[in-house]
Scaffold this motif. Sequence first.
Motif, PDB file in Angstrom:
ATOM      1  N   THR A  25       0.840  -1.208   0.000  1.00 59.40           N
ATOM      2  CA  THR A  25       0.000   0.000   0.000  1.00 59.40           C
ATOM      3  C   THR A  25       0.871   1.253   0.000  1.00 59.40           C
ATOM      4  O   THR A  25       0.565   2.217  -0.703  1.00 59.40           O
ATOM      5  CB  THR A  25      -0.919   0.005   1.234  1.00 59.40           C
ATOM      6  N   ILE A  26       1.952   1.205   0.761  1.00 54.63           N
ATOM      7  CA  ILE A  26       2.847   2.372   0.787  1.00 54.63           C
ATOM      8  C   ILE A  26       3.392   2.636  -0.618  1.00 54.63           C
ATOM      9  O   ILE A  26       3.392   3.778  -1.094  1.00 54.63           O
ATOM     10  CB  ILE A  26       4.021   2.137   1.765  1.00 54.63           C
ATOM     11  N   LEU A  79       2.063   1.768  -3.433  1.00 62.55           N
ATOM     12  CA  LEU A  79       0.962   2.266  -4.265  1.00 62.55           C
ATOM     13  C   LEU A  79       0.725   3.750  -4.001  1.00 62.55           C
ATOM     14  O   LEU A  79       0.576   4.555  -4.935  1.00 62.55           O
ATOM     15  CB  LEU A  79      -0.314   1.462  -3.956  1.00 62.55           C
ATOM     16  N   LEU A  80       0.709   4.120  -2.722  1.00 62.37           N
ATOM     17  CA  LEU A  80       0.479   5.527  -2.378  1.00 62.37           C
ATOM     18  C   LEU A  80       1.592   6.400  -2.926  1.00 62.37           C
ATOM     19  O   LEU A  80       1.350   7.508  -3.390  1.00 62.37           O
ATOM     20  CB  LEU A  80       0.390   5.685  -0.860  1.00 62.37           C
ATOM     21  N   GLU A  81       2.808   5.874  -2.904  1.00 63.78           N
ATOM     22  CA  GLU A  81       3.926   6.650  -3.451  1.00 63.78           C
ATOM     23  C   GLU A  81       3.720   6.911  -4.930  1.00 63.78           C
ATOM     24  O   GLU A  81       3.978   8.003  -5.415  1.00 63.78           O
ATOM     25  CB  GLU A  81       5.232   5.909  -3.226  1.00 63.78           C
ATOM     26  N   ASN A 101      -2.945  -4.690  -6.575  1.00 68.68           N
ATOM     27  CA  ASN A 101      -3.470  -3.872  -5.484  1.00 68.68           C
ATOM     28  C   ASN A 101      -4.272  -2.666  -5.968  1.00 68.68           C
ATOM     29  O   ASN A 101      -5.166  -2.177  -5.296  1.00 68.68           O
ATOM     30  CB  ASN A 101      -2.293  -3.366  -4.656  1.00 68.68           C
ATOM     31  N   PHE A 153      -0.135  12.054   1.239  1.00 72.60           N
ATOM     32  CA  PHE A 153      -0.108  10.605   1.433  1.00 72.60           C
ATOM     33  C   PHE A 153      -1.405  10.107   2.061  1.00 72.60           C
ATOM     34  O   PHE A 153      -2.067   9.213   1.541  1.00 72.60           O
ATOM     35  CB  PHE A 153       1.065  10.273   2.362  1.00 72.60           C
ATOM     36  N   ASN A 174      -4.453  10.500  -0.192  1.00 67.17           N
ATOM     37  CA  ASN A 174      -4.562   9.468  -1.213  1.00 67.17           C
ATOM     38  C   ASN A 174      -4.966   8.124  -0.622  1.00 67.17           C
ATOM     39  O   ASN A 174      -5.638   7.332  -1.278  1.00 67.17           O
ATOM     40  CB  ASN A 174      -3.237   9.347  -1.973  1.00 67.17           C
ATOM     41  N   TYR A 175      -4.575   7.877   0.624  1.00 70.56           N
ATOM     42  CA  TYR A 175      -4.999   6.633   1.287  1.00 70.56           C
ATOM     43  C   TYR A 175      -6.522   6.632   1.466  1.00 70.56           C
ATOM     44  O   TYR A 175      -7.194   5.658   1.156  1.00 70.56           O
ATOM     45  CB  TYR A 175      -4.294   6.502   2.635  1.00 70.56           C
ATOM     46  N   LEU A 201      -8.349   5.969  -1.847  1.00 71.38           N
ATOM     47  CA  LEU A 201      -8.230   4.686  -2.541  1.00 71.38           C
ATOM     48  C   LEU A 201      -9.625   4.088  -2.710  1.00 71.38           C
ATOM     49  O   LEU A 201     -10.480   4.253  -1.842  1.00 71.38           O
ATOM     50  CB  LEU A 201      -7.382   3.711  -1.715  1.00 71.38           C
ATOM     51  N   ARG A 232     -10.846   1.329  -2.252  1.00 68.47           N
ATOM     52  CA  ARG A 232     -11.344   0.504  -1.139  1.00 68.47           C
ATOM     53  C   ARG A 232     -11.658   1.329   0.104  1.00 68.47           C
ATOM     54  O   ARG A 232     -12.309   0.851   1.025  1.00 68.47           O
ATOM     55  CB  ARG A 232     -10.330  -0.593  -0.821  1.00 68.47           C
TER      56      ARG A 232
END
Lengths: 151, 671
Positions: free
Chosen positions: A46-47, A49-51, A149, B365, B368-369, B372, B374
Motif C-alpha cells: 500500500t505504501i 501504491l500511495l507513493e 493492489n 499521502f 490518497n490513502y 483509494l 477501497r
Amino acid sequence: MNFNNITSKILFFRLLSKRFSTKIPAAPVVTLENRQSPKLKVDSNTIALLERLSLVKCNNIEGVEVLEDSISFADKILHINTDNVEPLYSVLENENLSLRFDKVTQGNCQTDILKNATVTEDDYFVAPPGNIPLHEVNDNECNQSLKENEN
Amino acid sequence: MNKLTSFTIKEVHKAYRDKLLTPTSFVDLCLQKAKQTSELNAFVNVTEDVAENHAIDSEKRFYIDKKIKPLDGVTIAIKDNFCTKNITTTCASEMLRNFVPTYDATVYAKLIKSGACLIGKSNLDEFAMGSGTVDSIFGPTRNSWGYNGETDWRIAGGSSGGSAVAVSSGACIAAIGSDTGGSTRNPAALCGVVGVKPTYGLVSRYGLIPLVNSMDVPGILARNIDDATEILNCIAGPDNLDSTTIKRKFQPIEIQENFDLSNLRIGIPSEYHCEGMNEEVIDTWRWVADLLENEKALLKTVSLPHTSVSIAVYSILNQCEVASNMARYDGLEFGLRTNEDYSTEELYASSRSQGFNNVVRSRIFAGNYFLLTRNYEKYFLKALKLRRLIANDFNFVFNGDNRVDLLLTPTTLSDAPLYGDFVSKHNRDQCALQDYCTQPANMAGIPAVSIPIRLSKSNLPLSLQLMGPNMSEQLLLNVAKRIETTTTTEILSKLNISIDTLPQKCQEILKLAACNQLEVDIDQLDPVAISLQQSLQISRKLNEEYEILKLKQKNTELQTQIDRNRKFLDGLRNELNCSRNSLASQTPNPENIQDHIKQMKQKVASYEESCKKATMKFSKLSVPDSVLPKALQAQLSVLNTLHEEAVAWRQRADDVVFTRDARDTFNRLRR
C-alpha cells in the motif's frame, strides 16, 4: 424576624445566583469520539501504491508512522451512524451558482504562461520521456503486486 | 508615544485631512516599523517600491484630485498565498520560491482599487497547512506579545500568523489572511487582533492558492471591528472569476453606535467546553456572557452534538482535498523542477519530494490513502456525511424551534503557547488542539469573528468567537462591536483614572489636599502622603520622559521629511544640471546668440538680393501661350490677322507703286 436581614439575604442569594447562573458549562462535555481504536498497520504494498499515486518519495519509517497515526485519528469517527444521510459536497448546494457565457474573454497570454516554467523550448514546455511508471528503475519485481493492489 | 500600533482607518484619515500625516509619510513609518520588527519575521517580502507607488497615488487623490477612496493611504499586508502580479508569491514553500504570478487575486485587486497601500507579503505555514506559522521555509513568525528575544517567545498562531503579527506590531493597519479551519481567527486570537471569517462564497477566492476548495475563504485581520468591516465592505461581493461566489449583490455593512442587544438570543454551545481548555479562557467566556446578559441579551445553553468529531472529519476532508489540489505541482509549467530526467514521473516525484515539506507530503499521502477505491466510501463519503450532520447541527440551532441568533464560544483553548512547547507536538496534534473551536464554522460555511477580550495572567491576549448563520455579517459584526466597546469600557473602569478626566470640583479638592500635604513636615506624613509624593515625582519624571520621547519621535519624523525633501531637491538639482548640460551642447549656444543673429541677418540680406534678381529674370521671361488668359489669346489672334492684313496691304501698296512707276517710265519712253 428582621426585615432588613431578609432583604440582605435575598440580595446575597441573588448575587450568588448571578455568579452561578452563567450558561457556560462548568465541566468538559463528553465527546462522541471512539477513543480506543486499534492502531492499524499499513503494508509495504500500500505504501508503494500511495507513493506512485502521490508522486512523492516518502518511503521512510517516520512517514509511515505519520500515515498510520492519521488513519487511527480518522478511525475515531467511523462508528457514528450516518444511515440515510446524504454527503455534503458544497455548502452552497442551495445557492444558484451561475455559469458564464461560452465566450472567449482571455487570450494572447503565451509569454505569461511560459514565464514561470524552468525549461522551455520554442513555445513548448519540456518534459523527460513519458510512459515510464515510477519505481521501474529500482523495483521491477514489486510492480506485479502493485497492479493487483490498484483497484 | 508610538501611535502606529493603535491607528485605525478613521484616525489615519483624520490625520491626513488635518495634514498631521500624509499617505507617503505614513507608509514610510509603516515600512520603517516593518523593518524594525523584522526579528518577528512577519513578512516574507517587504514591497517597499510598490508601497511607495501606492502611497503617491493615494496622496494625489487625497490632496489634488480630492476624490478620496475608502482605503486611501491605508497600509495592508497580504498573506503570501494570494497571487499578486509581478510580486513573488511563495506559499512559504520551496515549490513556489520563485513563482511570480501574472495576475492579481480579486481580493488584492479590490483593495488596491479602493486605495490601499501594500506593505508586504506576510508569512504563513507552508501552503497554509498548520496552526502556528512555524512550518515556513522562511522560518517561524514570532508573536509580538510576550516577546523576550531569541529564546523566549510565543507562537503567532496560524496559518496567517504573519498577517496577525504585522497588524499587531503596527506595520500595517489591516491584513488579509485565509481561513480554512481557523487560519485567520486563530492567529488573530493569539495576537490580540480582530479576525473575521466571512460566509463561504461572500468573498472571491480567485487568486487564492487553494488548500481545501470547499472551505477556504479569504479572512480579514484588523485592530478593531470598524476597520475589519471597512475592509470587508471593499472586498466582498460576487466575482465572475470565482464561480463559487454567491451571485447576489452585496449590501455594505453598517456598524451602529450603541447597537441594541435586548431580545437578542445568544447561544452558548456546551460542547465547546472541551478537555484541555484553559481555566482562564472559560473565565473570560463566562465574564463576557454575563456582560451580555447585563445588556439584556437572552443567553441560553444550546447543543451542537457533533462538535467533538468535527476536527477528525475536518482532518479527513482536508487531507483528501490537499491530495487532489497538490497534484498541480509537477515542476513543468511552474514551480520547482529538479534535474531528474530519466522519466516524467521520476521528475514529478523528485520535484515534489524536494519542493514540499513533510507536513504537506504526509497530508498528500494520507489523503490518497482515504481516496483509494477501497477506502473511498469508508472514509471520504463517511466524512462528507458527517459534515452534513455538523452543518445540520448549526442549521437546527439557528433555525429550529429553540433558535438563537448567534453563538458565543472561545476561539482557542489557551493563550499563545511557547514556541518550544508547541513544536514538541506533531503538526496534526497541533491543529487538533488549535482548530477545535474554529473549524466547525468552515465545515458549515458560516461566518465567524474572533474578538480580543482581555489579557491572561501571563499578559497575553485572550479572545472569544462569535458565529452566526449564513450571510449574517451585519448582525454578527454589530454585536462584535458591542462586545468590543463593553469589554473595553469595563476594563478601563478598573484602571486608575487620570486626574484630567475628573470633574473640576474633584480636581480642586485633590489639589488642595495635595498642597496641604506638601506643607506638612516629613515626620508627620502618613504612608499615603508619602506614596502620593513619590507618585508625584514619578509622574513628573514620566512626563518628562514622555515629552522627550515625543520630541524624539517628532525629530525622527522631521528627519525623514527633511531627507525626503533633500532627495527631492537633489532630484530637482540633477534635473537642472542635466538640462543645463544639454543646453550647452546645443547649437546655437545662448552666449553667442547675437553673432548668430548677425550671421542670420546677413544670410537673409543675401537671400533677399538673390530673390530680387530672380524676380527680375522672371519678368524678362516670355510667357508661354497656354498660360495666357483666353481674352488675351483672342486679341492676339486678332492682332496676328491684322498683321497679316497689314503685310498684304503693304504688298499691294508696293505693287501699286511699282505699277505706277512702270506706267510712268513706259509713258516717258513712249514719248
